[in-house]
Design a protein around this motif. Structure first.
Motif, PDB file in Angstrom:
ATOM      1  N   GLN A 188       1.025  -1.682   0.234  1.00 57.61           N
ATOM      2  CA  GLN A 188      -0.291  -0.024  -0.272  1.00 57.61           C
ATOM      3  C   GLN A 188       1.267   1.151   0.062  1.00 57.61           C
ATOM      4  O   GLN A 188       0.672   2.143  -1.019  1.00 57.61           O
ATOM      5  CB  GLN A 188      -0.711  -0.292   1.490  1.00 57.61           C
ATOM      6  CG  GLN A 188      -2.000   1.346   0.716  1.00 57.61           C
ATOM      7  CD  GLN A 188      -3.071   1.083   1.957  1.00 57.61           C
ATOM      8  OE1 GLN A 188      -3.661   0.158   2.409  1.00 57.61           O
ATOM      9  NE2 GLN A 188      -3.811   1.947   2.057  1.00 57.61           N
ATOM     10  N   VAL A 189       1.592   1.639   1.472  1.00 60.36           N
ATOM     11  CA  VAL A 189       2.909   2.325   0.505  1.00 60.36           C
ATOM     12  C   VAL A 189       3.391   3.091  -0.609  1.00 60.36           C
ATOM     13  O   VAL A 189       3.160   3.797  -0.912  1.00 60.36           O
ATOM     14  CB  VAL A 189       3.227   2.393   2.103  1.00 60.36           C
ATOM     15  CG1 VAL A 189       4.387   4.010   2.095  1.00 60.36           C
ATOM     16  CG2 VAL A 189       3.004   2.649   3.250  1.00 60.36           C
ATOM     17  N   LYS A 190       3.814   1.902  -0.874  1.00 60.39           N
ATOM     18  CA  LYS A 190       4.669   2.226  -2.167  1.00 60.39           C
ATOM     19  C   LYS A 190       3.695   2.538  -3.339  1.00 60.39           C
ATOM     20  O   LYS A 190       4.099   3.267  -4.085  1.00 60.39           O
ATOM     21  CB  LYS A 190       5.087   0.985  -2.058  1.00 60.39           C
ATOM     22  CG  LYS A 190       6.173   0.371  -1.690  1.00 60.39           C
ATOM     23  CD  LYS A 190       7.225  -0.253  -1.262  1.00 60.39           C
ATOM     24  CE  LYS A 190       7.985  -1.348  -0.881  1.00 60.39           C
ATOM     25  NZ  LYS A 190       8.238  -2.675  -0.972  1.00 60.39           N
ATOM     26  N   ARG A 191       2.552   1.859  -2.873  1.00 63.25           N
ATOM     27  CA  ARG A 191       1.335   1.754  -4.239  1.00 63.25           C
ATOM     28  C   ARG A 191       0.627   3.273  -3.776  1.00 63.25           C
ATOM     29  O   ARG A 191       0.255   4.210  -4.959  1.00 63.25           O
ATOM     30  CB  ARG A 191       0.260   1.380  -4.446  1.00 63.25           C
ATOM     31  CG  ARG A 191       0.448   0.171  -4.946  1.00 63.25           C
ATOM     32  CD  ARG A 191      -0.122  -1.359  -4.909  1.00 63.25           C
ATOM     33  NE  ARG A 191      -1.295  -1.224  -5.313  1.00 63.25           N
ATOM     34  CZ  ARG A 191      -2.967  -2.328  -4.879  1.00 63.25           C
ATOM     35  NH1 ARG A 191      -1.958  -2.430  -3.849  1.00 63.25           N
ATOM     36  NH2 ARG A 191      -2.694  -2.193  -5.493  1.00 63.25           N
ATOM     37  N   MET A 192       0.860   3.895  -3.190  1.00 67.44           N
ATOM     38  CA  MET A 192       0.470   5.356  -2.849  1.00 67.44           C
ATOM     39  C   MET A 192       1.276   6.420  -3.200  1.00 67.44           C
ATOM     40  O   MET A 192       0.677   7.706  -3.726  1.00 67.44           O
ATOM     41  CB  MET A 192      -0.131   5.591  -0.862  1.00 67.44           C
ATOM     42  CG  MET A 192      -1.254   4.118  -1.039  1.00 67.44           C
ATOM     43  SD  MET A 192      -2.182   4.784   1.035  1.00 67.44           S
ATOM     44  CE  MET A 192      -1.774   6.690   1.161  1.00 67.44           C
ATOM     45  N   PHE A 193       2.403   6.035  -3.062  1.00 67.80           N
ATOM     46  CA  PHE A 193       4.007   6.939  -3.325  1.00 67.80           C
ATOM     47  C   PHE A 193       3.942   6.786  -4.878  1.00 67.80           C
ATOM     48  O   PHE A 193       4.333   7.896  -5.822  1.00 67.80           O
ATOM     49  CB  PHE A 193       4.617   7.109  -2.216  1.00 67.80           C
ATOM     50  CG  PHE A 193       4.949   7.697  -1.337  1.00 67.80           C
ATOM     51  CD1 PHE A 193       4.602   8.940  -1.015  1.00 67.80           C
ATOM     52  CD2 PHE A 193       4.543   6.927  -0.178  1.00 67.80           C
ATOM     53  CE1 PHE A 193       4.272   9.708  -0.119  1.00 67.80           C
ATOM     54  CE2 PHE A 193       4.329   8.068   1.077  1.00 67.80           C
ATOM     55  CZ  PHE A 193       4.478   8.916   0.815  1.00 67.80           C
ATOM     56  N   ALA A 194       3.506   5.947  -5.646  1.00 62.82           N
ATOM     57  CA  ALA A 194       3.652   5.728  -6.830  1.00 62.82           C
ATOM     58  C   ALA A 194       2.326   6.666  -7.932  1.00 62.82           C
ATOM     59  O   ALA A 194       2.577   6.982  -8.357  1.00 62.82           O
ATOM     60  CB  ALA A 194       3.733   4.172  -7.141  1.00 62.82           C
TER      61      ALA A 194
END
Ligand code: URA
Length: 233
Positions: A188-194
């Motif tokens: 989730q964190v990586k996808r939100m920043f992406a």
């Protein structure tokens, strides 16, 4: 509890192997060979298998500072497993409470208490998880204000039906963020920043609900939770 259950709880035997061991007269209770799997035993009973005393282990609750390069899954794949870092009997029974990616570091909880694990991870609890995020590029000015709003309102992630729950973004420096989530979607964190055009270089979990990673634990170290900590969920 029944003797066959006692054996499956204290050894790697399955129920049918436990019965066979009893049949082969390998199991004794208080010195006597016992073949009946329904025989009742408790923690005061002296149960031996091939002469070795078996002891029930209670439920265990562990916090671990996960290093990069170890996996939170149940079966070994490319990387060593998180639970291989833990020196407790029957460590194979410990399951991680949720997961971190192999390259994410920080707080991981493990337990063999399925109900407790469920209480921590249940979406209805909306338990806050705090992540420290190192970004490849600075996030400042209007782009930052826009990111704070988008994360607070919830964003659409590819492949997800629902937008993300409101999340709080605070910058500790131009490239160091603190993000608080109340759910745990895949990456989730990586996808939100992406989704806002930023690449996460490093990710570290600092806390889950009221449990903060013990700063005395170096990467790879662990300790059992105190009763008070367990009771917080
Ligand atoms: N979000 C991620 O992208 N990775 C993790 O390991 C945890 C949260």
């Amino acid at each position: 509890m029944r003797l066959d259950r006692f054996l499956t709880e204290t050894t790697a035997l399955t129920r049918s192997l436990a019965k066979k061991a009893m049949h082969r007269e390998e199991v004794r209770v208080d010195g006597e060979v016992v073949k009946n799997p329904a025989t009742q035993v408790d923690e005061r009973s002296v149960v031996t298998w091939n002469g070795e005393r078996l002891a029930l282990v209670g439920l265990r609750y562990v916090m671990l500072n996960k290093p990069s390069g170890v996996e939170c899954s149940a079966r070994r794949g490319l990387y060593p497993l998180v639970r291989e870092l833990i020196d407790l009997p029957h460590v194979e029974r410990l399951q991680t409470v949720g997961r971190l990616d192999v390259d994410t570091t920080g707080l991981v909880l493990l337990t063999d208490d399925g109900q407790w694990s469920h209480r921590v991870t249940s979406p209805r609890r909306r338990c806050a998880k705090v992540y420290r995020v190192s970004l490849a590029e600075p996030l400042v000015g209007d782009a930052l204000a826009h990111a704070v709003t988008r994360f607070a309102e919830g964003i659409e992630l590819e492949g997800e039906e629902k937008t993300t729950r409101p999340a709080e973004l605070v910058m500790r420096s131009a490239t160091e963020a603190e993000l608080t989530l109340h759910e745990g979607k895949y990456h989730q964190v990586k996808r939100m920043f992406a989704a806002i055009g930023h690449h996460v270089e490093a990710l570290h979990r600092e806390s889950i609900g009221p449990l903060v990673l013990d700063e005395r634990l170096a990467p790879g170290e662990w300790r059992e939770l105190t009763e008070a900590e367990v009771a917080q969920f």
